[in-house]
Design an enzyme around this catalytic site. Structure first.
Site, PDB file in Angstrom:
ATOM      1  CG  ASP A 210      19.857 -19.488  -4.449  1.00  0.00           C
ATOM      2  OD1 ASP A 210      20.019 -20.298  -4.843  1.00  0.00           O
ATOM      3  OD2 ASP A 210      20.235 -18.834  -3.249  1.00  0.00           O
ATOM      4  CG  ASP A 212      22.437 -24.612  -6.563  1.00  0.00           C
ATOM      5  OD1 ASP A 212      23.143 -24.090  -5.633  1.00  0.00           O
ATOM      6  OD2 ASP A 212      22.729 -25.594  -7.250  1.00  0.00           O
TER       7      ASP A 212
END
Length: 290
Positions: A210, A212
């Site tokens: 991802d 973040d």
């Protein structure tokens, strides 16, 4: 020439290594308590290997509760010479996209609730962490990733946070913009520090899941989104690991960077002042010198 034994510490989504030949889950007892799980031993391409699921099979342990000292001691006790750490992470860089791998070479340690050293009162030691990963082992991991067709980045700074919650937006921006971190995770510290104290070569493979929460187009981190990427990443990790035995070989010379001699000038407590009980706990970690 010493015999190579590759130790793989599997992170989120990597709980087994089904390519091993002669597979056997073994129980290892350490002075630091039980490791995260039994350790899977076997061979691959004629090279001995040991696999340890960092969070335990079924993902029972949170990052703060992983028994890092017991894990590293257990691998050393089995004869592991080279540790490959595989872990999920968030990315602070647009170019380090979900699904990419990063061969980490630096750390910023923001953890605070973990035992970070094998040494202490009764036997004090200070090892160098200027270069916390092994360049030789990292180069092999990089080559294996490229050979497996994985999009991989050579070098990166890993921000280790305590967790288990994800970052606030303010923290994410701080780590990315002011501190220059490239990826963020919860498990490589104190693991890397302990591997250095145990004189083990250590390489960190961060699997991006991802962005973040700094990335405006992607929003907050959600476990459901991470799980979608984890399965693909775990398959890539197995492909990478399966290529390491051929690159490392069945025998190994001393580490050219001195990882396997990290304690040569680290012990500071005078021999006469060393606590025998403390020394007994260090039988595997520092047995070469003690």
């Amino acid at each position: 020439m010493a015999k190579t034994m590759i130790g793989v510490i599997g992170g989120s989504g990597v709980y087994d290594l089904d390519t091993l030949e002669g597979r056997e889950w073994v129980t290892v007892t350490t002075p630091w308590g039980d490791p995260s799980d039994q350790i899977l031993t076997g061979t691959l391409g004629g090279v001995k290997m040991a696999f340890l699921p960092r969070h335990g099979r079924g993902h029972r342990l949170s990052p703060s509760n992983v028994p890092y000292r017991a894990n590293i001691d257990a691998l050393k006790r089995l004869g592991v010479t080279d540790v490959i750490s595989v872990s999920a992470c968030g990315s602070f860089r647009e170019e380090m996209a979900p699904g990419d791998f990063v061969i980490v070479d630096q750390f910023i340690d923001r953890t605070f609730a973990r035992d970070k050293s094998f040494f202490g009162t009764g036997c004090v030691a200070h090892v160098s962490l200027a270069h916390p990963t092994c360049p030789r082992l990292g180069a092999h991991a990089l080559a294996a990733a490229r050979d497996a067709g994985i999009t991989v980045h050579d070098g990166g700074t890993y921000l280790a946070m305590e967790g288990p919650q994800f970052s606030t937006l303010a923290e994410s921006r701080l780590y990315r913009e002011s501190w220059g971190a490239d990826v963020i995770g919860m498990t490589n510290m104190p693991e890397a520090k302990l591997a250095r104290e145990a004189e083990l070569c250590y390489a960190s493979i961060a699997m991006v899941t991802d962005y973040d929460c700094w990335h405006e187009a992607h929003g907050a981190v959600e476990v459901s989104d991470i799980l979608k990427v984890l399965q693909s990443n775990s398959e890539k990790a197995r492909a990478l690991v399966s290529r390491l035995p051929a690159l490392l070989g069945a025998t190994r010379a001393p580490c050219p960077h001195g990882c396997d001699r990290a304690l040569d000038h680290a012990l500071i407590t005078a021999p006469a002042a060393r606590d025998p009980e403390v020394l007994a706990r260090l039988d595997a970690v520092a047995g070469r010198l003690l």
